[in-house]
Design a protein around this motif. Structure first.
Motif, short mmCIF file in Angstrom:
data_model
loop_
_atom_site.label_atom_id
_atom_site.label_comp_id
_atom_site.label_asym_id
_atom_site.label_seq_id
_atom_site.Cartn_x
_atom_site.Cartn_y
_atom_site.Cartn_z
N LEU A 169 -2.29 1.16 -3.69
CA LEU A 169 -1.17 1.51 -2.71
C LEU A 169 -1.40 0.77 -1.52
O LEU A 169 -2.52 1.23 -0.95
N GLU A 170 -0.71 -0.25 -0.90
CA GLU A 170 -0.63 -0.86 0.19
C GLU A 170 0.05 -0.24 1.33
O GLU A 170 1.13 -0.40 0.97
N PHE A 171 -0.30 0.33 2.37
CA PHE A 171 0.51 0.90 3.30
C PHE A 171 0.25 0.79 4.59
O PHE A 171 -0.76 0.53 5.07
N GLY A 172 1.22 1.04 5.51
CA GLY A 172 1.05 1.13 6.86
C GLY A 172 0.87 2.64 7.36
O GLY A 172 1.84 3.37 7.06
N LEU A 173 0.40 2.83 8.59
CA LEU A 173 0.56 3.99 9.29
C LEU A 173 1.25 3.83 10.55
O LEU A 173 0.88 2.88 11.55
N PRO B 286 11.68 0.28 14.89
CA PRO B 286 10.67 -0.87 14.84
C PRO B 286 9.42 -0.15 14.54
O PRO B 286 8.91 1.04 15.21
N ILE B 287 8.61 -0.80 13.92
CA ILE B 287 7.19 -0.35 13.68
C ILE B 287 6.14 -0.66 14.54
O ILE B 287 5.91 -1.87 14.98
N GLU B 288 5.63 0.33 15.29
CA GLU B 288 4.39 0.24 15.94
C GLU B 288 3.26 0.34 15.09
O GLU B 288 3.01 1.64 15.13
N ILE B 289 2.47 -0.34 14.61
CA ILE B 289 1.58 0.09 13.74
C ILE B 289 0.26 0.53 14.36
O ILE B 289 -0.32 0.22 15.33
N LEU B 290 -0.04 1.68 13.80
CA LEU B 290 -1.39 2.37 14.14
C LEU B 290 -2.56 2.02 13.30
O LEU B 290 -3.65 1.54 13.93
N SER B 291 -2.36 1.87 11.98
CA SER B 291 -3.32 1.28 11.13
C SER B 291 -2.78 0.90 9.86
O SER B 291 -1.63 1.10 9.84
N SER B 292 -3.71 0.71 8.82
CA SER B 292 -3.10 0.41 7.61
C SER B 292 -4.12 0.57 6.44
O SER B 292 -5.39 0.46 6.88
N SER B 293 -3.77 0.32 5.17
CA SER B 293 -4.67 0.57 4.18
C SER B 293 -5.75 -0.51 4.03
O SER B 293 -6.87 -0.47 3.94
N LYS B 294 -5.08 -1.77 4.41
CA LYS B 294 -6.04 -3.16 4.61
C LYS B 294 -7.14 -2.83 5.59
O LYS B 294 -8.32 -3.47 5.63
N MET B 295 -6.96 -2.21 6.87
CA MET B 295 -7.81 -2.05 7.58
C MET B 295 -9.03 -1.21 6.89
O MET B 295 -10.15 -0.97 7.68
N PHE B 296 -8.93 -0.55 5.95
CA PHE B 296 -10.03 0.29 5.46
C PHE B 296 -10.36 -0.27 4.10
O PHE B 296 -11.10 0.25 3.37
#
Length: 488
Positions: free
Chosen positions: A118-122, A458-468
């Motif tokens: 699962l690839e997701f944004g936070l 609008p998405i203001e990204i905090l983090s994502s699965s890719k960053m881990f």
């Protein structure tokens, strides 16, 4: 001309011919009774390789004059990770990191990780500590691919616990192999938990082919290629070239490369993709490297330069020969993704559509306790790595400049056409009405299937699965050179 604000990361191998040696200075050994092999390795490797070595007082060549003072310093942090973070890093360094097992790190560089697919944004909720996730895409043949979950789905909790800024790392990226996502709906401008649950299990050694979508569109007599590429992973270079060659054979005259979720990876793959898109003239400068003064002063101009390539694997590249490229980006586009844009800028018109990129132009390499090889990780020398120290560090070694000498984009590459993703309207990847793709097609043809590009959420990204995940926001310069370092 684009307004650019940023910086990137890479893994680098220093260029030295076999008859030249890069001199590594002699350093003090800790007391024989001291049990600090990891800290000793970290200090010596950082003292030689670190880009900001001269800016960190404790890494100075003359910092220690005897084994006693050096040992005392190494023992000042019992935990090697704390020693690396607290004692060795420059205050402005956002990206250097460590791993207690070099095998886990080097496997990650091949795109292999423990993942549920699962690839997701936070996103952090406004005026709240609560966090929610939105699904970006599902990796094929993964656990998530077998579950009732898809792009655009929202979630607000894990195992019944609401996600917050303080707990989301442990809940989503902890040691738990299985967790239950508490799903949510978008209602009246808010993300509200519903009763649906999805159980996901992480698999060992899940490999992701980064060539996610490759297709073409015929619109108003223009054949447009679209490539969604999610990591610069050199193990899939043949797949990448096959995708580009397939688009060429379809007669495309325009190309959209979607890097919105691409955190970076191999510099060699980035160079190969740039050559596939533009040209294979090996006299054209792709990038120039800048190390710390200790290393820089020992290298010649030619040893610091990397040129376009005419080969990928065993294939001779048949390039597209484009003079214009459209690139889709978000705040999750980092390192090698930014390198592709910056290194092509001197040669072709790069139209960036989407959001400001992450901003990462420093490069790094994997260093291990193989002192005879100057701490560089080399797969053929794994039996030379000290058995009592399996730690690896990934410090920033320098920065990359393009052919025009430009490198200053630490705040991100600013798009020519700004269009943020909307978590209330993500669209279907590869579909003509997906907002970012539709906007690129409109720019090419003047025609769009969408009536409006208004972004309400609008998405203001905090983090994502890719960053881990495996690549985080690394830029890995695996342009391979002969190397011989002299340890004194």
């Amino acid at each position: 001309m684009r307004k650019i604000l940023a910086l990137t990361l890479a893994l680098v191998v220093v260029s030295c011919s076999k008859d030249e040696e890069l001199s590594v200075p002699k350093t003090i050994a800790p007391l024989p009774s001291a049990n600090v092999p990891v800290q000793d390795f970290m200090w010596k490797a950082m003292n030689f390789w670190y880009f900001w070595q001269s800016d960190v007082k404790d890494l100075a060549d003359d910092r220690f004059t005897d084994s006693e003072s050096y040992t005392e310093f190494l023992q000042s942090e019992e935990d090697p990770g704390a020693f690396f973070d607290n004692k060795l890093l420059y205050i402005q360094d956002r990206f250097s990191f460590y791993n207690s097992d070099y095998r886990e790190l080097t496997n990650s560089l091949a795109g292999i990780s423990r993942s549920n697919g699962l690839e997701f944004g936070l996103v952090q909720k406004a005026n709240s500590t609560e966090v929610f996730g939105y699904v970006r895409y599902i990796i094929p043949n993964s656990d998530a691919a077998t579950k009732d979950i898809e792009r655009g789905d929202l979630f607000t909790g894990v195992n019944g616990v609401t996600l917050t800024i303080n707990n989301y790392v442990d809940l989503l990226f902890g040691e738990n192999n299985t967790y239950v996502l508490n799903m949510a709906d978008f209602s009246n401008g808010d993300v509200v938990q519903n009763d649906r649950e999805v159980s996901l299990t992480k698999e060992a050694a899940l490999a992701e082919n980064p060539v996610f979508i490759s297709k073409s569109f015929e619109i108003n007599g223009i054949t447009i290629g679209y490539l969604m590429y999610n990591q610069f992973t050199n193990e899939y270079d043949d797949d990448l070239y096959e995708a580009i060659l397939g688009l060429k054979n379809l007669g495309i005259t325009e190309l959209i490369v979607d890097l919105r979720y691409n955190p970076g990876g191999s510099v060699n793959t980035t160079r190969a993709l740039a050559s596939m898109i533009y040209d294979t003239n090996t006299d054209n400068l792709f990038l120039k490297k800048r190390y710390n003064d200790k290393i820089q002063d020992q290298l010649t101009e030619s040893q610091l330069e990397v040129y376009f390539t005419d080969r990928v694997g065993s294939n001779t590249i048949d390039p597209l020969g484009l003079t214009k490229l459209y690139v889709l980006t978000t705040g999750s586009s980092a390192s090698a993704s930014e390198l592709l844009i910056n290194s092509l800028e001197p040669y072709i018109d790069v139209i960036q559509i989407g959001d400001v990129t992450r901003g990462k132009n420093e490069f790094s390499t994997t260093l291990v306790d193989d002192r005879e090889n100057s701490y560089l990780y080399t797969p053929t020398r794994v039996n030379k790595i000290k058995s009592n120290n399996q730690w690896a560090i990934q410090p920033l070694l320098g920065r990359n400049e393009n052919a025009d000498g430009f490198y200053e984009y630490t705040d991100g590459l600013v798009p020519d056409i700004t269009l943020k993703e909307d978590y209330g309207n993500l669209g279907i990847l590869g579909d003509l009405n997906e907002p970012l793709l539709a906007r690129a097609i409109q720019e090419i043809t003047g025609v769009t299937g969408k009536r409006s590009f208004t972004v309400e959420n609008p998405i203001e990204i905090l983090s994502s699965s890719k960053m881990f995940g495996p690549f985080k926001d690394k830029m890995i310069d695996d342009t391979v050179y002969d190397m011989e370092l002299s340890l004194q």
